[in-house]
Motif scaffolding. Structure first.
Motif, PDB file in Angstrom:
ATOM      1  N   TYR A 198     -50.821  28.129  -9.614  1.00 31.04           N
ATOM      2  CA  TYR A 198     -50.381  29.462  -9.214  1.00 31.04           C
ATOM      3  C   TYR A 198     -51.486  30.148  -8.428  1.00 31.04           C
ATOM      4  O   TYR A 198     -52.655  30.133  -8.823  1.00 31.04           O
ATOM      5  N   ASP A 199     -51.132  30.745  -7.304  1.00 29.47           N
ATOM      6  CA  ASP A 199     -52.084  31.449  -6.454  1.00 29.47           C
ATOM      7  C   ASP A 199     -52.028  32.940  -6.781  1.00 29.47           C
ATOM      8  O   ASP A 199     -51.013  33.597  -6.560  1.00 29.47           O
ATOM      9  N   GLU A 200     -53.132  33.470  -7.300  1.00 28.23           N
ATOM     10  CA  GLU A 200     -53.176  34.865  -7.727  1.00 28.23           C
ATOM     11  C   GLU A 200     -53.039  35.835  -6.550  1.00 28.23           C
ATOM     12  O   GLU A 200     -52.426  36.898  -6.665  1.00 28.23           O
ATOM     13  N   LYS A 218     -49.484  35.593  -5.140  1.00 28.83           N
ATOM     14  CA  LYS A 218     -48.493  35.766  -6.206  1.00 28.83           C
ATOM     15  C   LYS A 218     -47.355  34.766  -6.075  1.00 28.83           C
ATOM     16  O   LYS A 218     -46.180  35.115  -6.142  1.00 28.83           O
ATOM     17  N   GLN A 219     -47.716  33.487  -5.904  1.00 31.47           N
ATOM     18  CA  GLN A 219     -46.684  32.473  -5.803  1.00 31.47           C
ATOM     19  C   GLN A 219     -47.156  31.154  -6.394  1.00 31.47           C
ATOM     20  O   GLN A 219     -48.348  30.846  -6.402  1.00 31.47           O
ATOM     21  N   PHE A 220     -46.193  30.387  -6.940  1.00 39.34           N
ATOM     22  CA  PHE A 220     -46.490  29.048  -7.406  1.00 39.34           C
ATOM     23  C   PHE A 220     -46.593  28.140  -6.186  1.00 39.34           C
ATOM     24  O   PHE A 220     -45.907  28.338  -5.188  1.00 39.34           O
ATOM     25  N   GLN A 260     -44.181  28.378 -15.741  1.00 44.94           N
ATOM     26  CA  GLN A 260     -43.045  28.854 -14.960  1.00 44.94           C
ATOM     27  C   GLN A 260     -41.761  28.302 -15.564  1.00 44.94           C
ATOM     28  O   GLN A 260     -41.701  27.154 -16.003  1.00 44.94           O
TER      29      GLN A 260
END
Length: 242
Positions: free
Chosen positions: A155-157, A160-162, A222
């Motif tokens: 997950y990329d902080e 805000k996406q997987f 997720q």
């Protein structure tokens, strides 16, 4: 002459195994046949490799069946839902719809110009495809074969996406290949959770004017949909206009 001979040899090596498969299938007496081929992503034009390796062999088989008077339908279409499409849209600074509309038209025209004899060449954004897919997965859901599970993914902080496998860089712990989408030992990325790539680096295409932005992602849980084993499962549907 030597160049032509080399070309013919390469074409033979390409098509011979596929034609043998056609011969093997012909030995089975089907009442009717649906022929299809891999759906090209609508993120760029098709090239000669696509045509030679996928669509020409399928076209040969469809034409062969028609010549024999068989009931055959040759169907294909542009895949407009894949990650490559969203990556292309980010790189070009436009919407996903702009990308798929443009490349679907280019791909469809290329097939027509090359003489690929599709009975139907559609797209995955068509109403027919949406309804068919909805019916398909609803039947799976009603029978308890389409379930929601928890999966641990990168997950990329910042964004805000997987991250999908296309957005992950690193070294495979098994074969040590760099930036593999699938390791050389044919093991899909993602089966070993955080041990999959060492170190793991997230790369989200299209950020900062088209230059990949790299950062270390974290593992996060997720909720995803999963299809259970479908041995012997059947699905019947009524054909609709494409």
């Amino acid at each position: 002459y030597s160049k032509l001979s080399t070309l013919n040899s390469k074409l033979f090596r390409t098509f011979a195994p596929k034609l043998q498969s056609i011969i093997n299938m012909e030995q089975k007496n089907f009442k009717r046949t649906t022929v299809t081929a891999a759906l090209p992503y609508a993120n760029g034009p098709v090239h000669i490799g696509h045509l030679a390796g996928v669509y020409v062999p399928a076209d040969i088989y469809a034409r062969y069946l028609r010549l024999k008077g068989r009931d055959v339908l040759f169907v294909c279409g542009s895949d407009e839902h894949g990650v490559p499409v969203t990556i292309r849209a980010k790189k070009e600074g436009c919407t996903v719809q702009d990308v798929v509309d443009r490349y679907h038209s280019i791909i469809k025209k290329s097939f027509a110009d090359f003489g690929i004899s599709f009975d139907i060449y559609s797209r995955t954004t068509s109403k027919t495809h949406h309804q068919f897919a909805a019916d398909f997965f609803k039947k799976l859901y009603d029978e308890g074969k389409f379930v929601e599970i928890t999966s641990e993914q990168f997950y990329d902080e910042e964004t805000k996406q997987f991250l999908t496998d296309r957005n992950i860089k690193g070294e495979c712990p098994r074969c040590h290949a760099h930036q593999p989408r699938q390791c050389h030992q044919r093991q899909p990325i993602g089966e070993e959770s955080h041990e999959t790539l060492v170190p793991a680096i997230g790369a989200v295409s299209g950020v900062a004017g088209g230059v990949d932005s790299e950062r270390t992602p974290r593992m996060a849980q997720q909720r995803v949909w999963s299809v259970q084993e479908l041995v012997g499962w059947r699905f019947e549907a009524t054909c609709r206009d494409a």
